[in-house]
Write an enzyme that holds these catalytic residues in place. Structure first.
Site, PDB file in Angstrom:
ATOM      1  N   GLY A  12     -11.749 -25.574 -17.598  1.00  0.00           N
ATOM      2  CA  GLY A  12     -10.999 -24.768 -16.971  1.00  0.00           C
ATOM      3  C   GLY A  12     -10.460 -25.325 -15.175  1.00  0.00           C
ATOM      4  O   GLY A  12     -11.216 -26.144 -15.083  1.00  0.00           O
ATOM      5  N   GLY A 101     -19.965 -17.515 -10.060  1.00  0.00           N
ATOM      6  CA  GLY A 101     -18.700 -17.567  -9.318  1.00  0.00           C
ATOM      7  C   GLY A 101     -17.754 -16.721 -10.377  1.00  0.00           C
ATOM      8  O   GLY A 101     -16.725 -16.019  -9.715  1.00  0.00           O
ATOM      9  N   MET A 127     -16.166 -15.982  -3.773  1.00  0.00           N
ATOM     10  CA  MET A 127     -16.865 -17.204  -3.013  1.00  0.00           C
ATOM     11  C   MET A 127     -16.438 -17.574  -2.025  1.00  0.00           C
ATOM     12  O   MET A 127     -16.783 -18.400  -1.028  1.00  0.00           O
ATOM     13  CB  MET A 127     -16.986 -18.122  -4.040  1.00  0.00           C
ATOM     14  CG  MET A 127     -18.060 -17.980  -5.012  1.00  0.00           C
ATOM     15  SD  MET A 127     -19.654 -17.849  -4.512  1.00  0.00           S
ATOM     16  CE  MET A 127     -20.615 -17.035  -6.039  1.00  0.00           C
ATOM     17  N   HIS A 160      -2.895 -11.797  -9.498  1.00  0.00           N
ATOM     18  CA  HIS A 160      -3.627 -13.073  -9.803  1.00  0.00           C
ATOM     19  C   HIS A 160      -2.828 -13.801 -11.087  1.00  0.00           C
ATOM     20  O   HIS A 160      -1.856 -13.002 -11.625  1.00  0.00           O
ATOM     21  CB  HIS A 160      -5.084 -12.897 -10.286  1.00  0.00           C
ATOM     22  CG  HIS A 160      -6.252 -12.482  -9.318  1.00  0.00           C
ATOM     23  ND1 HIS A 160      -6.082 -11.146  -8.593  1.00  0.00           N
ATOM     24  CD2 HIS A 160      -7.065 -13.224  -8.634  1.00  0.00           C
ATOM     25  CE1 HIS A 160      -6.949 -11.232  -7.865  1.00  0.00           C
ATOM     26  NE2 HIS A 160      -7.682 -12.391  -7.783  1.00  0.00           N
ATOM     27  N   LYS A 164      -5.657 -14.658 -15.759  1.00  0.00           N
ATOM     28  CA  LYS A 164      -6.883 -14.152 -15.327  1.00  0.00           C
ATOM     29  C   LYS A 164      -7.193 -12.803 -15.889  1.00  0.00           C
ATOM     30  O   LYS A 164      -6.460 -11.866 -15.923  1.00  0.00           O
ATOM     31  CB  LYS A 164      -6.995 -13.706 -13.713  1.00  0.00           C
ATOM     32  CG  LYS A 164      -8.211 -12.839 -13.401  1.00  0.00           C
ATOM     33  CD  LYS A 164      -8.376 -12.699 -11.533  1.00  0.00           C
ATOM     34  CE  LYS A 164      -9.333 -11.727 -11.326  1.00  0.00           C
ATOM     35  NZ  LYS A 164     -10.737 -12.388 -11.579  1.00  0.00           N
ATOM     36  N   GLY A 169     -12.917  -8.688  -9.028  1.00  0.00           N
ATOM     37  CA  GLY A 169     -14.162  -8.129  -8.532  1.00  0.00           C
ATOM     38  C   GLY A 169     -14.270  -7.940  -7.073  1.00  0.00           C
ATOM     39  O   GLY A 169     -15.009  -6.810  -6.621  1.00  0.00           O
ATOM     40  N   THR A 170     -13.456  -8.594  -6.367  1.00  0.00           N
ATOM     41  CA  THR A 170     -13.297  -8.369  -4.917  1.00  0.00           C
ATOM     42  C   THR A 170     -12.646  -7.108  -4.694  1.00  0.00           C
ATOM     43  O   THR A 170     -13.249  -5.928  -3.816  1.00  0.00           O
ATOM     44  CB  THR A 170     -12.434  -9.432  -4.561  1.00  0.00           C
ATOM     45  OG1 THR A 170     -13.050 -10.592  -4.269  1.00  0.00           O
ATOM     46  CG2 THR A 170     -12.439  -9.183  -2.873  1.00  0.00           C
TER      47      THR A 170
END
Length: 276
Positions: A12, A101, A127, A160, A164, A169-170
Protein backbone atom coordinates in the site's frame (compact mmCIF):
# COMPACT_ATOMS: atom_id res chain seq x y z
CA UNK A 1 21.93 -0.61 18.63
CA UNK A 2 19.65 -0.40 15.61
CA UNK A 3 15.88 -0.35 16.01
CA UNK A 4 14.24 -3.02 13.84
CA UNK A 5 10.95 -1.91 12.28
CA UNK A 6 8.42 -4.10 10.51
CA UNK A 7 6.15 -1.92 8.39
CA UNK A 8 2.84 -3.68 7.76
CA UNK A 9 0.59 -2.66 4.90
CA UNK A 10 3.05 -2.96 2.04
CA UNK A 11 2.48 -2.74 -0.95
CA UNK A 12 0.00 0.00 0.00
CA UNK A 13 1.00 3.63 -0.58
CA UNK A 14 1.16 4.51 3.10
CA UNK A 15 3.16 1.41 3.95
CA UNK A 16 5.72 2.23 1.29
CA UNK A 17 6.14 5.83 2.39
CA UNK A 18 6.52 4.84 6.04
CA UNK A 19 9.12 2.21 5.10
CA UNK A 20 11.10 4.76 3.06
CA UNK A 21 10.93 7.25 5.93
CA UNK A 22 12.15 4.64 8.41
CA UNK A 23 15.21 3.99 6.26
CA UNK A 24 15.84 7.72 5.75
CA UNK A 25 15.73 8.25 9.52
CA UNK A 26 18.24 5.49 10.24
CA UNK A 27 15.94 2.69 11.39
CA UNK A 28 16.54 -0.90 10.27
CA UNK A 29 13.71 -2.02 7.98
CA UNK A 30 12.74 -5.66 8.48
CA UNK A 31 12.26 -7.36 5.07
CA UNK A 32 8.84 -8.73 5.97
CA UNK A 33 5.39 -7.14 6.02
CA UNK A 34 1.92 -8.28 7.02
CA UNK A 35 -0.58 -7.73 4.25
CA UNK A 36 -4.05 -8.83 3.17
CA UNK A 37 -4.96 -12.22 1.78
CA UNK A 38 -6.30 -10.51 -1.34
CA UNK A 39 -2.86 -9.15 -2.29
CA UNK A 40 -1.64 -11.10 -5.30
CA UNK A 41 2.08 -10.42 -4.84
CA UNK A 42 4.25 -12.38 -2.42
CA UNK A 43 7.00 -9.77 -2.33
CA UNK A 44 7.51 -6.08 -3.01
CA UNK A 45 10.58 -3.90 -3.48
CA UNK A 46 10.58 -0.93 -1.11
CA UNK A 47 13.40 1.40 -0.09
CA UNK A 48 15.92 -0.77 -1.91
CA UNK A 49 14.85 -3.91 -0.08
CA UNK A 50 12.92 -6.98 -1.18
CA UNK A 51 10.04 -7.24 1.29
CA UNK A 52 8.40 -10.63 1.78
CA UNK A 53 4.63 -10.30 2.24
CA UNK A 54 3.06 -12.38 5.00
CA UNK A 55 -0.66 -13.05 4.71
CA UNK A 56 -3.16 -14.27 7.32
CA UNK A 57 -2.84 -17.80 5.89
CA UNK A 58 0.90 -18.09 6.54
CA UNK A 59 1.93 -15.45 9.06
CA UNK A 60 1.55 -17.71 12.11
CA UNK A 61 3.95 -20.26 10.65
CA UNK A 62 6.57 -17.65 9.71
CA UNK A 63 6.49 -15.01 12.45
CA UNK A 64 8.62 -17.09 14.83
CA UNK A 65 11.58 -17.06 12.43
CA UNK A 66 11.13 -13.31 11.83
CA UNK A 67 11.18 -12.51 15.55
CA UNK A 68 14.20 -14.75 16.12
CA UNK A 69 16.16 -12.99 13.38
CA UNK A 70 15.05 -9.47 14.34
CA UNK A 71 14.68 -9.44 18.14
CA UNK A 72 12.85 -6.51 19.69
CA UNK A 73 11.29 -5.39 16.42
CA UNK A 74 8.53 -2.77 16.50
CA UNK A 75 5.63 -3.08 14.06
CA UNK A 76 4.04 -0.10 12.32
CA UNK A 77 0.55 -0.86 11.06
CA UNK A 78 -0.88 0.88 7.99
CA UNK A 79 -3.06 -1.92 6.68
CA UNK A 80 -6.88 -1.82 6.28
CA UNK A 81 -9.58 -0.78 8.77
CA UNK A 82 -11.03 -4.31 8.73
CA UNK A 83 -7.68 -5.75 9.86
CA UNK A 84 -7.06 -3.45 12.84
CA UNK A 85 -8.35 -5.67 15.63
CA UNK A 86 -7.07 -8.98 14.28
CA UNK A 87 -3.64 -7.48 13.73
CA UNK A 88 -3.59 -6.04 17.24
CA UNK A 89 -4.44 -9.46 18.68
CA UNK A 90 -1.62 -10.94 16.60
CA UNK A 91 0.87 -8.38 17.96
CA UNK A 92 -0.20 -8.99 21.54
CA UNK A 93 -0.13 -12.78 21.15
CA UNK A 94 3.44 -12.65 19.85
CA UNK A 95 4.71 -9.89 22.14
CA UNK A 96 5.30 -7.41 19.31
CA UNK A 97 5.28 -3.71 20.32
CA UNK A 98 3.38 -1.73 17.70
CA UNK A 99 2.38 1.66 16.36
CA UNK A 100 -1.19 1.59 15.04
CA UNK A 101 -1.45 4.11 12.22
CA UNK A 102 -4.45 2.42 10.61
CA UNK A 103 -7.76 4.07 11.39
CA UNK A 104 -11.09 2.30 11.75
CA UNK A 105 -11.84 -1.01 13.37
CA UNK A 106 -13.35 -1.31 16.84
CA UNK A 107 -11.30 1.33 18.63
CA UNK A 108 -12.79 0.66 22.05
CA UNK A 109 -11.88 -3.02 21.78
CA UNK A 110 -8.41 -2.07 20.54
CA UNK A 111 -7.71 0.21 23.47
CA UNK A 112 -9.20 -2.29 25.94
CA UNK A 113 -6.91 -5.03 24.58
CA UNK A 114 -3.68 -3.09 25.05
CA UNK A 115 -4.74 -1.69 28.41
CA UNK A 116 -5.68 -5.07 29.85
CA UNK A 117 -2.42 -6.61 28.66
CA UNK A 118 -0.27 -3.51 29.34
CA UNK A 119 1.02 -4.02 25.84
CA UNK A 120 3.63 -1.51 24.59
CA UNK A 121 2.02 0.41 21.77
CA UNK A 122 1.20 3.83 20.36
CA UNK A 123 -2.40 4.19 19.17
CA UNK A 124 -3.87 7.35 17.70
CA UNK A 125 -6.37 8.36 15.00
CA UNK A 126 -3.70 10.58 13.44
CA UNK A 127 0.08 10.42 13.32
CA UNK A 128 0.71 14.01 12.20
CA UNK A 129 2.17 15.97 15.13
CA UNK A 130 0.66 19.34 14.16
CA UNK A 131 -2.79 17.80 13.86
CA UNK A 132 -2.26 16.00 17.16
CA UNK A 133 -1.53 19.42 18.67
CA UNK A 134 -4.73 20.78 17.11
CA UNK A 135 -6.70 17.90 18.62
CA UNK A 136 -5.15 18.65 22.01
CA UNK A 137 -6.16 22.31 21.65
CA UNK A 138 -9.79 21.43 20.93
CA UNK A 139 -9.82 18.89 23.76
CA UNK A 140 -8.42 21.55 26.13
CA UNK A 141 -11.11 23.97 24.99
CA UNK A 142 -13.85 21.41 25.67
CA UNK A 143 -12.58 20.87 29.22
CA UNK A 144 -11.69 24.46 30.09
CA UNK A 145 -14.59 26.34 28.48
CA UNK A 146 -17.28 23.67 28.01
CA UNK A 147 -20.11 26.20 27.51
CA UNK A 148 -18.29 28.45 25.04
CA UNK A 149 -20.40 27.27 22.09
CA UNK A 150 -23.75 26.75 23.80
CA UNK A 151 -26.54 26.86 21.24
CA UNK A 152 -24.22 26.59 18.24
CA UNK A 153 -24.67 24.12 15.40
CA UNK A 154 -21.76 22.00 14.18
CA UNK A 155 -21.14 20.70 10.68
CA UNK A 156 -18.13 18.64 9.63
CA UNK A 157 -16.90 17.66 6.17
CA UNK A 158 -13.75 15.72 5.38
CA UNK A 159 -12.23 14.82 2.02
CA UNK A 160 -9.76 11.98 1.46
CA UNK A 161 -8.60 9.95 -1.52
CA UNK A 162 -11.41 7.78 -2.83
CA UNK A 163 -9.58 4.61 -1.78
CA UNK A 164 -9.97 5.48 1.92
CA UNK A 165 -12.67 3.14 3.16
CA UNK A 166 -13.60 4.64 6.52
CA UNK A 167 -14.59 7.99 7.97
CA UNK A 168 -11.59 9.95 9.24
CA UNK A 169 -10.56 8.91 12.74
CA UNK A 170 -9.27 12.43 13.32
CA UNK A 171 -12.65 13.92 12.49
CA UNK A 172 -14.31 11.49 14.90
CA UNK A 173 -11.90 12.45 17.69
CA UNK A 174 -12.40 16.19 17.17
CA UNK A 175 -16.17 15.74 17.01
CA UNK A 176 -16.05 13.96 20.36
CA UNK A 177 -14.47 17.07 21.92
CA UNK A 178 -17.17 19.29 20.43
CA UNK A 179 -19.82 16.89 21.75
CA UNK A 180 -18.25 17.29 25.19
CA UNK A 181 -19.01 21.01 24.87
CA UNK A 182 -22.69 20.15 24.63
CA UNK A 183 -23.08 20.45 20.87
CA UNK A 184 -25.78 18.18 19.49
CA UNK A 185 -23.83 16.13 16.97
CA UNK A 186 -22.93 12.54 16.23
CA UNK A 187 -20.03 11.15 14.23
CA UNK A 188 -22.51 9.52 11.82
CA UNK A 189 -23.27 13.04 10.55
CA UNK A 190 -19.69 13.68 9.43
CA UNK A 191 -19.85 14.33 5.70
CA UNK A 192 -17.40 12.14 3.83
CA UNK A 193 -16.17 13.28 0.40
CA UNK A 194 -14.62 10.54 -1.75
CA UNK A 195 -15.32 11.92 -5.22
CA UNK A 196 -12.47 13.50 -7.19
CA UNK A 197 -14.56 16.23 -8.80
CA UNK A 198 -16.15 17.25 -5.52
CA UNK A 199 -12.81 17.16 -3.74
CA UNK A 200 -11.37 19.61 -6.27
CA UNK A 201 -14.33 21.91 -6.81
CA UNK A 202 -15.79 22.01 -3.32
CA UNK A 203 -12.86 21.30 -1.02
CA UNK A 204 -10.08 22.90 -3.07
CA UNK A 205 -7.84 19.84 -3.25
CA UNK A 206 -5.04 20.26 -5.85
CA UNK A 207 -5.50 17.67 -8.60
CA UNK A 208 -1.98 16.29 -8.13
CA UNK A 209 -2.93 15.24 -4.57
CA UNK A 210 -6.25 13.55 -5.26
CA UNK A 211 -4.60 10.18 -4.63
CA UNK A 212 -3.39 11.25 -1.19
CA UNK A 213 -4.87 14.10 0.87
CA UNK A 214 -6.82 14.95 4.03
CA UNK A 215 -8.92 18.14 3.99
CA UNK A 216 -11.09 18.76 7.06
CA UNK A 217 -13.46 21.62 7.84
CA UNK A 218 -15.30 22.03 11.17
CA UNK A 219 -17.95 24.79 11.09
CA UNK A 220 -19.76 26.28 14.08
CA UNK A 221 -22.75 28.59 13.56
CA UNK A 222 -24.83 30.48 16.11
CA UNK A 223 -28.50 29.60 16.35
CA UNK A 224 -29.55 32.74 14.47
CA UNK A 225 -26.87 32.36 11.82
CA UNK A 226 -25.16 35.67 12.55
CA UNK A 227 -21.88 34.20 13.86
CA UNK A 228 -19.66 31.66 12.11
CA UNK A 229 -16.47 29.94 13.32
CA UNK A 230 -14.43 27.63 11.13
CA UNK A 231 -11.49 25.34 11.89
CA UNK A 232 -9.62 23.76 8.99
CA UNK A 233 -6.62 21.50 8.52
CA UNK A 234 -5.67 20.52 4.99
CA UNK A 235 -2.91 18.03 4.22
CA UNK A 236 -1.55 17.25 0.75
CA UNK A 237 0.31 13.97 0.45
CA UNK A 238 1.24 11.44 3.12
CA UNK A 239 4.69 12.50 4.31
CA UNK A 240 3.44 14.19 7.49
CA UNK A 241 1.93 10.89 8.72
CA UNK A 242 5.05 8.90 7.89
CA UNK A 243 7.26 11.33 9.82
CA UNK A 244 4.96 11.16 12.83
CA UNK A 245 4.91 7.37 12.68
CA UNK A 246 8.70 7.23 12.82
CA UNK A 247 8.62 9.66 15.76
CA UNK A 248 6.23 7.23 17.47
CA UNK A 249 8.57 4.29 16.80
CA UNK A 250 11.54 6.15 18.28
CA UNK A 251 9.47 7.19 21.30
CA UNK A 252 8.27 3.63 21.88
CA UNK A 253 11.80 2.26 21.48
CA UNK A 254 12.98 4.74 24.10
CA UNK A 255 10.25 3.75 26.53
CA UNK A 256 11.02 0.05 26.04
CA UNK A 257 14.71 0.74 26.70
CA UNK A 258 13.66 2.29 30.02
CA UNK A 259 11.59 -0.78 30.85
CA UNK A 260 8.24 0.96 30.40
CA UNK A 261 5.76 -1.50 28.94
CA UNK A 262 2.34 0.09 28.51
CA UNK A 263 0.11 1.63 25.84
CA UNK A 264 0.64 5.24 24.76
CA UNK A 265 -0.96 7.67 22.30
CA UNK A 266 0.39 10.44 20.10
CA UNK A 267 -0.31 12.99 22.82
CA UNK A 268 2.31 11.18 24.90
CA UNK A 269 4.75 11.32 22.00
CA UNK A 270 4.08 15.04 21.52
CA UNK A 271 4.54 15.78 25.24
CA UNK A 272 7.83 13.91 25.31
CA UNK A 273 9.44 16.60 23.17
CA UNK A 274 11.22 13.98 21.05
CA UNK A 275 9.30 14.60 17.83
CA UNK A 276 11.37 16.00 14.96
Amino acid sequence: MATFVMVNGIPGNMGKIVAETCVARGLELVPFSLTGEQIVENESEVAGKNIQLLKPSNRESRIGDVLAKYPGLIAVDFTHPTAVNDNAKFYVAHGIPFVMGTTGGDREALVKLVQETAHPSVIAPNMAKQIVAFQAMIEWLSKTFPTAFDGYKLSVVESHQKTKADTSGTAKAVVKSFENMGLDFDESRIEKVRNDQESVERMGVPEEYLSGHAFHTYSLDSADGTVHFEFRHNVCGRKIYAEGSVDAVNFLAGELAKGTAKPFNMMDVLRSGTMR
